[in-house]
Motif scaffolding. Sequence first.
Motif, mmCIF file in Angstrom:
data_model
loop_
_atom_site.group_PDB
_atom_site.id
_atom_site.type_symbol
_atom_site.label_atom_id
_atom_site.label_comp_id
_atom_site.label_asym_id
_atom_site.label_seq_id
_atom_site.Cartn_x
_atom_site.Cartn_y
_atom_site.Cartn_z
ATOM 1 N N ALA A 136 0.833 -1.209 0.000
ATOM 2 C CA ALA A 136 0.000 0.000 0.000
ATOM 3 C C ALA A 136 0.865 1.257 0.000
ATOM 4 C CB ALA A 136 -0.934 -0.004 1.211
ATOM 5 N N ILE A 137 1.881 1.285 0.845
ATOM 6 C CA ILE A 137 2.756 2.469 0.903
ATOM 7 C C ILE A 137 3.468 2.658 -0.429
ATOM 8 C CG2 ILE A 137 4.846 3.417 1.966
ATOM 9 C CD1 ILE A 137 3.792 2.151 4.638
ATOM 10 N N PHE A 138 3.961 1.558 -1.020
ATOM 11 C CA PHE A 138 4.599 1.676 -2.332
ATOM 12 C C PHE A 138 3.637 2.270 -3.352
ATOM 13 C CE2 PHE A 138 5.062 -0.028 -6.598
ATOM 14 C CZ PHE A 138 6.260 0.577 -6.952
ATOM 15 N N LEU A 139 2.396 1.779 -3.365
ATOM 16 C CA LEU A 139 1.408 2.292 -4.333
ATOM 17 C C LEU A 139 1.153 3.788 -4.119
ATOM 18 C CD1 LEU A 139 -1.099 -0.698 -4.360
ATOM 19 C CD2 LEU A 139 0.418 0.012 -6.232
ATOM 20 N N VAL A 147 -2.245 7.749 -17.571
ATOM 21 C CA VAL A 147 -3.344 6.948 -18.126
ATOM 22 C C VAL A 147 -3.947 5.975 -17.121
ATOM 23 C CG1 VAL A 147 -2.630 7.112 -20.543
ATOM 24 C CG2 VAL A 147 -1.732 5.273 -19.110
ATOM 25 N N VAL A 148 -3.204 5.600 -16.097
ATOM 26 C CA VAL A 148 -3.729 4.661 -15.104
ATOM 27 C C VAL A 148 -3.827 5.288 -13.711
ATOM 28 C CG1 VAL A 148 -2.956 2.591 -16.327
ATOM 29 C CG2 VAL A 148 -1.451 3.678 -14.637
ATOM 30 N N ALA A 149 -3.708 6.599 -13.630
ATOM 31 C CA ALA A 149 -3.656 7.280 -12.326
ATOM 32 C C ALA A 149 -4.886 7.003 -11.467
ATOM 33 C CB ALA A 149 -3.451 8.775 -12.512
ATOM 34 N N ASP A 150 -6.087 7.061 -12.048
ATOM 35 C CA ASP A 150 -7.303 6.843 -11.249
ATOM 36 C C ASP A 150 -7.390 5.408 -10.739
ATOM 37 O OD1 ASP A 150 -8.050 9.472 -11.563
ATOM 38 O OD2 ASP A 150 -9.391 9.066 -13.258
ATOM 39 N N LEU A 155 -6.626 1.404 -6.379
ATOM 40 C CA LEU A 155 -5.934 0.208 -5.907
ATOM 41 C C LEU A 155 -5.152 0.518 -4.625
ATOM 42 C CD1 LEU A 155 -5.082 -2.748 -6.266
ATOM 43 C CD2 LEU A 155 -3.200 -1.916 -7.727
ATOM 44 N N ALA A 156 -4.437 1.651 -4.606
ATOM 45 C CA ALA A 156 -3.666 2.050 -3.421
ATOM 46 C C ALA A 156 -4.587 2.176 -2.210
ATOM 47 C CB ALA A 156 -2.930 3.362 -3.678
ATOM 48 N N ALA A 157 -5.729 2.830 -2.390
ATOM 49 C CA ALA A 157 -6.675 3.014 -1.283
ATOM 50 C C ALA A 157 -7.229 1.673 -0.806
ATOM 51 C CB ALA A 157 -7.807 3.945 -1.711
ATOM 52 N N ALA A 158 -7.562 0.776 -1.737
ATOM 53 C CA ALA A 158 -8.117 -0.534 -1.372
ATOM 54 C C ALA A 158 -7.090 -1.370 -0.600
ATOM 55 C CB ALA A 158 -8.578 -1.280 -2.627
#
Length: 189
Positions: A136-139, A147-150, A155-158
């Motif tokens: 999570a911290i890495f994400l 293009v994949v920011a959202d 994914l990071a939040a989940a």
Amino acid sequence: MGSAVTWNLPNVLTVARLVCVPILAWLLALDESWARDTAAIVFVAAAVTDFFDGAIARRRGITSRFGALADPIADKALIAVALLGLSIVGELPWWITVVILGREIGVTIVRFAVVRHGVIPASRGGKVKTVLQIVAIFLYLAIPPEVVADAWSALAAAVMIAAVVMTVITGIDYLRRAYFISRSASHES
């Protein structure tokens, strides 16, 4: 006169992880995309040393007082600096940082309180918690392509929410195990 630190590979890796902590803090304080990407690399490299130093120590049967003390300090410092840095810059809600660090501080206090009665080994859930926190911290640290920011942010939040859930569950489990160790020790006295 002997050295206070036994210089073996696991301890060198632990020291390297400790050295990464202020470097990570400095990189997070900079408002530059290169620094953020470098922070992600430093964080992952430091986190990976934790898996290697433990595996090497177990395989070679290497233990030392320094390693037993410094290894968990290095782990907690690395996670704490990353979480605090992300919260300070406003990318991670403070409640997440407070829950995770509160659990770590609480477990450390309990560990010291019951150590005379027995050592509580890391559980499988604790290892899963650590992996989820690191991922999570890495994400959060890595800057994804536009293009994949959202999707990356979602994914990071989940993964971070999963890490928080495991942090709470394993913290409760740790307190439960500490209670039973101390209770059985008081019955034996």
